[in-house]
Enzyme design. Structure first.
Site, PDB file in Angstrom:
ATOM      1  CE1 TYR A 144       2.888 -16.310  14.298  1.00  0.00           C
ATOM      2  CE2 TYR A 144       0.820 -15.319  13.615  1.00  0.00           C
ATOM      3  CZ  TYR A 144       1.616 -16.443  13.776  1.00  0.00           C
ATOM      4  OH  TYR A 144       1.144 -17.673  13.408  1.00  0.00           O
ATOM      5  CD  GLU A 146       3.887  -5.843   8.515  1.00  0.00           C
ATOM      6  OE1 GLU A 146       4.088  -6.561   7.522  1.00  0.00           O
ATOM      7  OE2 GLU A 146       3.253  -4.780   8.440  1.00  0.00           O
ATOM      8  N   GLY A 147       6.442 -10.442  10.337  1.00  0.00           N
ATOM      9  CA  GLY A 147       7.473 -11.483  10.217  1.00  0.00           C
ATOM     10  C   GLY A 147       7.028 -12.547   9.221  1.00  0.00           C
ATOM     11  CG  ASN A 189      -7.207 -18.892  27.377  1.00  0.00           C
ATOM     12  OD1 ASN A 189      -6.231 -19.518  27.771  1.00  0.00           O
ATOM     13  ND2 ASN A 189      -7.277 -17.575  27.425  1.00  0.00           N
ATOM     14  CG  PHE A 190     -13.293 -19.971  25.474  1.00  0.00           C
ATOM     15  CD1 PHE A 190     -12.648 -18.957  26.176  1.00  0.00           C
ATOM     16  CD2 PHE A 190     -14.152 -19.613  24.434  1.00  0.00           C
ATOM     17  CE1 PHE A 190     -12.849 -17.609  25.850  1.00  0.00           C
ATOM     18  CE2 PHE A 190     -14.363 -18.274  24.108  1.00  0.00           C
ATOM     19  CZ  PHE A 190     -13.710 -17.273  24.803  1.00  0.00           C
ATOM     20  N   GLY A 206     -17.453 -10.109  22.239  1.00  0.00           N
ATOM     21  CA  GLY A 206     -17.500 -11.476  21.712  1.00  0.00           C
ATOM     22  C   GLY A 206     -18.099 -11.576  20.321  1.00  0.00           C
ATOM     23  CB  THR A 209     -16.281 -14.057  13.123  1.00  0.00           C
ATOM     24  OG1 THR A 209     -15.545 -13.440  12.057  1.00  0.00           O
ATOM     25  CG2 THR A 209     -17.626 -13.377  13.320  1.00  0.00           C
ATOM     26  NE  ARG A 210      -9.451 -14.447  15.422  1.00  0.00           N
ATOM     27  CZ  ARG A 210      -9.792 -13.175  15.598  1.00  0.00           C
ATOM     28  NH1 ARG A 210     -10.921 -12.711  15.102  1.00  0.00           N
ATOM     29  NH2 ARG A 210      -8.981 -12.352  16.265  1.00  0.00           N
TER      30      ARG A 210
HETATM   31  P1  NAD Z   1       3.533 -23.893  18.648  1.00  0.00           P
HETATM   32  O1  NAD Z   1       3.966 -22.711  19.424  1.00  0.00           O
HETATM   33  O2  NAD Z   1       2.908 -25.030  19.373  1.00  0.00           O
HETATM   34  O3  NAD Z   1       4.729 -24.471  17.771  1.00  0.00           O
HETATM   35  C1  NAD Z   1       5.813 -23.713  17.331  1.00  0.00           C
HETATM   36  C2  NAD Z   1       7.069 -24.538  17.546  1.00  0.00           C
HETATM   37  O4  NAD Z   1       8.201 -23.796  17.060  1.00  0.00           O
HETATM   38  C3  NAD Z   1       7.334 -24.830  19.022  1.00  0.00           C
HETATM   39  O5  NAD Z   1       7.661 -26.179  19.194  1.00  0.00           O
HETATM   40  C4  NAD Z   1       8.507 -23.914  19.359  1.00  0.00           C
HETATM   41  O6  NAD Z   1       9.311 -24.407  20.422  1.00  0.00           O
HETATM   42  C5  NAD Z   1       9.238 -23.889  18.033  1.00  0.00           C
HETATM   43  N1  NAD Z   1      10.103 -22.711  17.887  1.00  0.00           N
HETATM   44  C6  NAD Z   1       9.800 -21.413  18.168  1.00  0.00           C
HETATM   45  N2  NAD Z   1      10.855 -20.629  17.903  1.00  0.00           N
HETATM   46  C7  NAD Z   1      11.840 -21.445  17.443  1.00  0.00           C
HETATM   47  C8  NAD Z   1      13.185 -21.213  17.020  1.00  0.00           C
HETATM   48  N3  NAD Z   1      13.725 -19.998  17.016  1.00  0.00           N
HETATM   49  N4  NAD Z   1      13.923 -22.296  16.615  1.00  0.00           N
HETATM   50  C9  NAD Z   1      13.389 -23.541  16.632  1.00  0.00           C
HETATM   51  N5  NAD Z   1      12.128 -23.817  17.037  1.00  0.00           N
HETATM   52  C10 NAD Z   1      11.372 -22.771  17.437  1.00  0.00           C
HETATM   53  O7  NAD Z   1       2.531 -23.336  17.535  1.00  0.00           O
HETATM   54  P2  NAD Z   1       1.665 -24.103  16.435  1.00  0.00           P
HETATM   55  O8  NAD Z   1       0.264 -23.694  16.630  1.00  0.00           O
HETATM   56  O9  NAD Z   1       2.014 -25.548  16.388  1.00  0.00           O
HETATM   57  O10 NAD Z   1       2.176 -23.392  15.117  1.00  0.00           O
HETATM   58  C11 NAD Z   1       3.100 -23.999  14.216  1.00  0.00           C
HETATM   59  C12 NAD Z   1       3.258 -23.106  12.998  1.00  0.00           C
HETATM   60  O11 NAD Z   1       2.005 -22.929  12.330  1.00  0.00           O
HETATM   61  C13 NAD Z   1       3.777 -21.704  13.331  1.00  0.00           C
HETATM   62  O12 NAD Z   1       4.703 -21.307  12.354  1.00  0.00           O
HETATM   63  C14 NAD Z   1       2.541 -20.843  13.248  1.00  0.00           C
HETATM   64  O13 NAD Z   1       2.850 -19.531  12.898  1.00  0.00           O
HETATM   65  C15 NAD Z   1       1.732 -21.559  12.163  1.00  0.00           C
HETATM   66  N6  NAD Z   1       0.302 -21.271  12.315  1.00  0.00           N
HETATM   67  C16 NAD Z   1      -0.426 -21.818  13.334  1.00  0.00           C
HETATM   68  C17 NAD Z   1      -1.777 -21.499  13.462  1.00  0.00           C
HETATM   69  C18 NAD Z   1      -2.634 -22.077  14.560  1.00  0.00           C
HETATM   70  O14 NAD Z   1      -3.812 -21.734  14.649  1.00  0.00           O
HETATM   71  N7  NAD Z   1      -2.154 -22.962  15.387  1.00  0.00           N
HETATM   72  C19 NAD Z   1      -2.386 -20.615  12.553  1.00  0.00           C
HETATM   73  C20 NAD Z   1      -1.598 -20.062  11.557  1.00  0.00           C
HETATM   74  C21 NAD Z   1      -0.266 -20.411  11.420  1.00  0.00           C
HETATM   75  N1  UDP Z   2     -10.077 -14.458  22.946  1.00  0.00           N
HETATM   76  C1  UDP Z   2     -11.032 -14.373  23.952  1.00  0.00           C
HETATM   77  N2  UDP Z   2     -10.743 -14.896  25.169  1.00  0.00           N
HETATM   78  C2  UDP Z   2      -9.571 -15.549  25.429  1.00  0.00           C
HETATM   79  C3  UDP Z   2      -8.598 -15.664  24.396  1.00  0.00           C
HETATM   80  C4  UDP Z   2      -8.896 -15.103  23.175  1.00  0.00           C
HETATM   81  O1  UDP Z   2     -12.120 -13.816  23.744  1.00  0.00           O
HETATM   82  O2  UDP Z   2      -9.399 -16.013  26.573  1.00  0.00           O
HETATM   83  C5  UDP Z   2     -10.398 -13.886  21.624  1.00  0.00           C
HETATM   84  C6  UDP Z   2      -9.301 -13.009  21.028  1.00  0.00           C
HETATM   85  O3  UDP Z   2      -9.413 -11.693  21.505  1.00  0.00           O
HETATM   86  C7  UDP Z   2      -9.623 -13.132  19.552  1.00  0.00           C
HETATM   87  C8  UDP Z   2     -10.136 -14.558  19.408  1.00  0.00           C
HETATM   88  O4  UDP Z   2     -10.545 -14.958  20.723  1.00  0.00           O
HETATM   89  O5  UDP Z   2     -10.659 -12.238  19.209  1.00  0.00           O
HETATM   90  C9  UDP Z   2      -9.095 -15.545  18.881  1.00  0.00           C
HETATM   91  O6  UDP Z   2      -7.925 -15.419  19.674  1.00  0.00           O
HETATM   92  P1  UDP Z   2      -6.645 -16.347  19.486  1.00  0.00           P
HETATM   93  O7  UDP Z   2      -5.561 -15.736  20.308  1.00  0.00           O
HETATM   94  O8  UDP Z   2      -7.012 -17.752  19.741  1.00  0.00           O
HETATM   95  O9  UDP Z   2      -6.310 -16.250  17.930  1.00  0.00           O
HETATM   96  P2  UDP Z   2      -6.053 -15.004  16.934  1.00  0.00           P
HETATM   97  O10 UDP Z   2      -6.540 -13.733  17.572  1.00  0.00           O
HETATM   98  O11 UDP Z   2      -4.588 -15.012  16.712  1.00  0.00           O
HETATM   99  O12 UDP Z   2      -6.859 -15.353  15.749  1.00  0.00           O
END
Ligand code: NAD
Ligand code: UDP
Length: 315
Positions: A144, A146-147, A189-190, A206, A209-210
């Protein structure tokens, strides 16, 4: 009225964006392969004559005449992006290539939904856009992180080499209604655990931070970024700088749901970032944007959504 393509439009953020851009009078084409997205998120828009739904995988080229592209297609939660890591990196990289190729051909403006994950486990706090990050290239999260980093590189190279009109935002942890209830992200989840009276699973001690941003604030930042002058590419951080430990979040969810759930400590996943908080000076300066919805208010809305969802699913 603009013709706008949203890849990943049936997902959590994408479906909110479809709704908002339609409301603002645009024509919206929602493209998704439904890997993590769901038709349920956008089914209420199908009657709108300005809305189109396309089942397509961004790893394959797609051609259409449009003015703007929001490139969101990519699974975003650790459980989903680690399920098939090769597919995740393909989606980020080939998806970016295909959408940039389209933008180049038809002279469309294109916005990339990048992520705070490009900073990895950051050594600079809060994170500024000029920080290059601290990312493990061969770990569990690398497909994720690096992509998304490679996608940013491609965006900049298409801009430099082919003058493609690019915009990049780096999104920090976002939550709200329509999150996938089983995607393992901490807020959903929570809340689901608290509503079901199950243990709240806090990873590690725990103390990591976020900074949690409500989805409506993100949409505002995203759309403002899309509307900036040509030549302003970003990347721009879009997030809420109020930082919480995961334990604080767990206690807040217990308090707001009035749940009897207890906290259960589970092992910390590998490469889990210890801290994350955006510096949003650039967004404030260039987009006149800052978040307006704080955690308590956003959580109440999200809890309300999941309460209804759980009731529907238990019928
Ligand atoms: P999500 O998983 O709900 O949405 C991603 C969508 O992309 C889904 O509808 C999925 O079916 C579609 N998808 C996945 N692979 C695909 C493919 N190969 N072709 C076509 N569609 C495809 O996630 P989200 O939280 O809505 O995230 C949306 C975007 O925002 C993502 O690019 C994610 O990396 C970025 N983002 C989200 C967060 C967050 O906290 N939610 C944070 C940082 C970045
Ligand atoms: N986390 C947690 N319990 C859960 C799910 C996630 O404590 O049931 C923690 C996870 O380890 C991370 C933080 O919550 O430290 C945020 O996780 P999330 O997957 O939501 O986002 P990201 O790690 O991608 O920021």
């Amino acid at each position: 009225m603009k013709k706008i393509l949203i890849t990943g439009g049936a997902g959590f953020i994408g479906s909110h964006l479809c709704e908002r851009l339609l409301k603002e009078g645009n024509e919206v084409i929602c493209l998704d392969n439904y890997f993590t997205g769901n038709k349920k998120n956008i089914v209420h828009l199908l009657d709108n004559p300005y809305f189109e739904l396309v089942r397509h995988d961004v790893c394959t080229p797609y051609f259409i005449e449009i003015d703007q592209i929001y490139n969101l297609a990519c699974p975003a939660s650790p459980i989903h992006y680690q399920y098939n890591p090769i597919k995740t990196i393909k989606t980020s990289v080939m998806g970016a290539l295909n959408m940039l190729g389209l933008a180049k051909r038809i002279h469309a403006r294109i916005l990339q939904a990048s992520t705070s994950e490009v900073y990895g486990d950051p050594m600079v706090h809060p994170q500024v856009e000029t920080y290059w990050g601290n990312v493990n290239p061969i770990g569990e999260r690398s497909c994720y992180d690096e992509g998304k980093r490679c996608a940013e590189t491609l965006f900049f190279d298409y801009n430099k080499q082919n003058n493609v009109d690019i915009k990049i935002i780096r999104i920090f942890n976002t939550y709200g209604p329509k999150m996938h209830p089983n995607d393992g992200r901490v807020v959903s989840n929570f809340i689901v655990q608290a509503l079901k009276g199950e243990d709240i699973t806090v990873a590690g001690d725990g103390s990591q931070t976020r900074s949690f941003q409500y989805v409506d604030d993100l949409l505002e930042g995203m759309i403002r970024m899309m509307q900036t002058d040509k030549g302003f590419t970003g990347p721009v951080n879009i997030g809420n700088p109020n930082e919480f430990t995961i334990l604080e979040l767990a206690n807040k969810v217990i308090e707001l749901t009035g749940s009897k759930s207890k906290i259960k400590y589970i092992p910390l996943p590998s490469d889990d970032p210890t801290q994350r908080k955006p510096d949003i000076s650039l967004a404030k300066g260039k987009l006149s944007w800052q978040p307006t919805i704080q955690l308590n208010e956003g959580l109440v809305n999200t809890i309300d959504y999941f309460e209804k969802e759980l009731k529907i699913n238990s019928k």
